[in-house]
Design a protein around this motif. Structure first.
Motif, mmCIF file in Angstrom:
data_model
loop_
_atom_site.group_PDB
_atom_site.id
_atom_site.type_symbol
_atom_site.label_atom_id
_atom_site.label_comp_id
_atom_site.label_asym_id
_atom_site.label_seq_id
_atom_site.Cartn_x
_atom_site.Cartn_y
_atom_site.Cartn_z
ATOM 1 N N ALA A 5 -7.502 -36.403 24.813
ATOM 2 C CA ALA A 5 -6.465 -36.868 23.895
ATOM 3 C C ALA A 5 -5.843 -35.628 23.265
ATOM 4 O O ALA A 5 -6.556 -34.757 22.772
ATOM 5 N N GLN A 6 -4.521 -35.567 23.316
ATOM 6 C CA GLN A 6 -3.819 -34.428 22.725
ATOM 7 C C GLN A 6 -2.425 -34.852 22.305
ATOM 8 O O GLN A 6 -1.956 -35.921 22.678
ATOM 9 N N THR A 7 -1.775 -34.007 21.510
ATOM 10 C CA THR A 7 -0.398 -34.299 21.131
ATOM 11 C C THR A 7 0.528 -33.941 22.293
ATOM 12 O O THR A 7 0.146 -33.188 23.195
ATOM 13 N N VAL A 8 1.736 -34.470 22.247
ATOM 14 C CA VAL A 8 2.727 -34.158 23.285
ATOM 15 C C VAL A 8 2.987 -32.656 23.322
ATOM 16 O O VAL A 8 3.051 -32.044 24.390
ATOM 17 N N LEU A 33 5.443 -41.615 23.041
ATOM 18 C CA LEU A 33 6.387 -40.840 22.253
ATOM 19 C C LEU A 33 6.623 -41.551 20.924
ATOM 20 O O LEU A 33 7.045 -42.709 20.901
ATOM 21 N N THR A 34 6.313 -40.879 19.813
ATOM 22 C CA THR A 34 6.478 -41.488 18.494
ATOM 23 C C THR A 34 7.742 -41.015 17.790
ATOM 24 O O THR A 34 8.185 -41.632 16.831
ATOM 25 N N HIS A 35 8.312 -39.930 18.279
ATOM 26 C CA HIS A 35 9.545 -39.397 17.675
ATOM 27 C C HIS A 35 10.318 -38.641 18.732
ATOM 28 O O HIS A 35 9.735 -37.919 19.543
ATOM 29 N N GLY A 36 11.641 -38.794 18.710
ATOM 30 C CA GLY A 36 12.496 -38.077 19.649
ATOM 31 C C GLY A 36 12.643 -38.828 20.957
ATOM 32 O O GLY A 36 12.375 -40.025 21.051
ATOM 33 N N GLU A 50 11.947 -42.984 25.042
ATOM 34 C CA GLU A 50 12.473 -42.986 23.690
ATOM 35 C C GLU A 50 11.341 -43.172 22.690
ATOM 36 O O GLU A 50 10.195 -43.379 23.073
ATOM 37 N N ARG A 51 11.698 -43.122 21.430
ATOM 38 C CA ARG A 51 10.733 -43.318 20.354
ATOM 39 C C ARG A 51 10.009 -44.655 20.536
ATOM 40 O O ARG A 51 10.601 -45.655 20.885
ATOM 41 N N ASN A 52 8.722 -44.620 20.296
ATOM 42 C CA ASN A 52 7.850 -45.791 20.365
ATOM 43 C C ASN A 52 7.813 -46.443 21.743
ATOM 44 O O ASN A 52 7.844 -47.665 21.868
ATOM 45 N N THR A 53 7.736 -45.615 22.765
ATOM 46 C CA THR A 53 7.491 -46.125 24.106
ATOM 47 C C THR A 53 6.260 -45.436 24.675
ATOM 48 O O THR A 53 5.982 -44.280 24.373
ATOM 49 N N ILE A 54 5.535 -46.192 25.469
ATOM 50 C CA ILE A 54 4.377 -45.651 26.175
ATOM 51 C C ILE A 54 4.731 -45.646 27.650
ATOM 52 O O ILE A 54 5.241 -46.634 28.171
ATOM 53 N N PHE A 55 4.468 -44.533 28.282
ATOM 54 C CA PHE A 55 4.764 -44.376 29.699
ATOM 55 C C PHE A 55 3.463 -44.089 30.422
ATOM 56 O O PHE A 55 2.636 -43.324 29.947
ATOM 57 N N TYR A 56 3.286 -44.691 31.566
ATOM 58 C CA TYR A 56 2.023 -44.622 32.310
ATOM 59 C C TYR A 56 2.252 -43.908 33.640
ATOM 60 O O TYR A 56 3.172 -44.238 34.377
ATOM 61 N N ILE A 57 1.391 -42.940 33.943
ATOM 62 C CA ILE A 57 1.467 -42.184 35.202
ATOM 63 C C ILE A 57 0.131 -42.339 35.917
ATOM 64 O O ILE A 57 -0.925 -42.064 35.353
ATOM 65 N N GLN A 68 12.056 -32.289 24.828
ATOM 66 C CA GLN A 68 13.089 -31.946 23.855
ATOM 67 C C GLN A 68 12.388 -31.378 22.619
ATOM 68 O O GLN A 68 11.244 -31.736 22.339
ATOM 69 N N PRO A 69 13.063 -30.502 21.879
ATOM 70 C CA PRO A 69 12.388 -29.851 20.736
ATOM 71 C C PRO A 69 11.896 -30.812 19.652
ATOM 72 O O PRO A 69 10.925 -30.520 18.967
#
Length: 186
Positions: A5-8, A33-36, A50-57, A68-69
């Motif tokens: 578990a880590q931050t983006v 992604l919680t922001h940006g 986008e903000r508040n989406t979970i993407f699965y790989i 993005q910054p």
């Protein structure tokens, strides 16, 4: 470890150190992604995250994350073995449901009312991941299962709910029966 578990931002920095080109992994990844916003290319398709989406790989999917910054969020990486470590295994029905949910929904939108609860679970996982402890995997497993339950509940409570195909319904029934009878009928 079978779970990370880590931050983006930590994930992106680690990837930049390796090489920012498209790559594949031998483990699953969930990016929340919680922001940006950002772009993710997976197997020749481009997705806007986008903000508040979970993407699965899934394992062995070639992907490239274009950061993005202003991006903030979490990345969870895990192997199949994480679901069967020790005494407190994920049950087969949970395991099957996870594959079904992400098999049909590559991108999941998280409603704002669940965001705080999920963020607490994610931060707990990051703290526990960084802490040396005898019970580290037990706690990580529990926090991750709680996180997944909230994600699956979000899908069930969405307008229209989760629509399953006939094949998905058969798999669900099979996995439930297998979980229920595997000890007697093995």
């Amino acid at each position: 470890l079978p779970f990370r578990a880590q931050t983006v931002n930590e994930s992106i920095q680690a990837q930049d150190e390796i090489d920012g080109s498209p790559h594949s992994n031998k483990y699953y990844e969930m990016v929340w992604l919680t922001h940006g916003h950002g772009k993710l290319r997976v197997d020749m398709r481009e997705y806007l995250i986008e903000r508040n989406t979970i993407f699965y790989i899934k394992p062995n999917e070639t992907h490239q994350f274009q950061a993005q910054p202003d991006m903030e969020g979490f990345v969870f990486s895990f192997t199949d073995s994480f679901f069967s470590l020790g005494q407190y295994d994920f049950d087969l029905s949970c395991h099957a449901t996870l594959y079904q949910v992400f098999g049909e929904h590559r991108v999941i939108r998280i409603p704002s009312e669940v965001e705080t609860t999920l963020k607490e679970s994610a931060l707990n996982m990051i703290r526990e991941h960084e802490r040396p402890s005898v019970y580290k995997m037990d706690l990580l497993k529990r926090y991750f299962k709680i996180f997944l339950i909230y994600v699956m509940r979000t899908l069930e409570e969405a307008p229209g709910g989760t629509e399953y195909s006939r094949e998905t319904a058969l798999i669900t029934n099979f996995m439930e029966l297998l979980e229920k009878h595997f000890k007697e009928k093995k």
